[in-house]
Design a protein around this motif. Structure first.
Motif: not given
Ligand code: ZN
Length: 241
Positions: A33, A36, A53, A56
């Motif tokens: 991601c 994050c 991800c 997110c």
């Protein structure tokens, strides 16, 4: 997601995917991601060409529904406020292919309940059909037995019912289920009775077991069969035997 975003995932030109709502990829390569740094990701969305991800991308509350069950897929899509198409790039075919949907869990539950209700309705209909067929069988056997007793009043009622039941066995391909049997024609009824007498009242089956040719065995028992049929045809009914 735009088609440009999808290009970034495959790194290759590709046909435009016409999907409504967000697009989610099963990545071919290991991806993390961009926000994050979580990963490697099994599913990702693309924003500005960068992997996200599902959390997110605000899709983390959705559940994956594998493609394959058309009715469930259609209903889950109908029930779900937010719905993402999941695709995977097929290298050899050079195109993205749908793998399933991400849908709201409650939507999936409602869709499953609707499909289950359908399945239960089908099961109930099957049960009703089976009952109806069973009732038809009972009526058919009764009519066949009555026809036997009309042609052969001397045939004991038990025998008549047994012969009719044997002749009427569903799908057996025996005389009772043939068109003539359905019509309870004299020929069909007589053939069923003749066969029953041959097997039940003569040594026909034993002769076959002893290796006597079928034609020869029939000739040997023909007199006995004829005598029983004549007796049953002329005798007054003996009532329930
Ligand atoms: Zn993330």
């Amino acid at each position: 997601m735009s088609s440009a975003d999808s290009s970034a995932e495959s790194g290759a030109g590709f046909p435009v995917l016409a999907v409504r709502g967000p697009l989610v990829f099963q990545p071919v390569k290991r991806r993390r991601c961009g926000v994050c740094r979580g990963g490697p990701l099994t599913l990702l969305a693309l924003e500005d060409g960068q992997p996200r991800c599902l959390d997110c991308a605000d899709l983390g509350h959705l559940v994956f529904l594998q493609r394959g069950d058309t009715a469930l897929t259609r209903r889950a899509r109908e029930e779900s406020g937010l719905c993402a198409v999941v695709v995977r790039f097929h290298r050899r075919r050079g195109r993205y292919e749908r793998q399933g949907l991400l849908v709201e869990e409650t939507a999936l539950a409602r869709a499953e309940a609707r499909c289950l209700a359908d399945a239960e309705a089908r099961a109930r209909r099957r049960a009703r059909d089976a009952e109806r067929r069973a009732a038809e069988d009972v009526r058919f056997v009764a009519a066949f037995a009555a026809a036997i007793r009309r042609l052969f009043p001397g045939c004991p009622e038990e025998r008549a019912v047994a012969i009719a039941g044997h002749a009427g066995l569903r799908g057996s391909g025996r005389v009772g289920r043939s068109a003539a049997g359905r019509a309870l024609s004299e020929g069909a009824v007589t053939a069923a009775v003749r066969a029953a007498v041959r097997h039940g009242d003569t040594p026909y089956d034993r002769l076959l077991m002893e290796g006597v040719a079928r034609r020869e065995a029939r000739v040997r028992v023909a007199g006995t069969v004829g005598a029983v049929l004549d007796r049953w045809a002329t005798e007054a009914g003996t009532g329930a035997a």
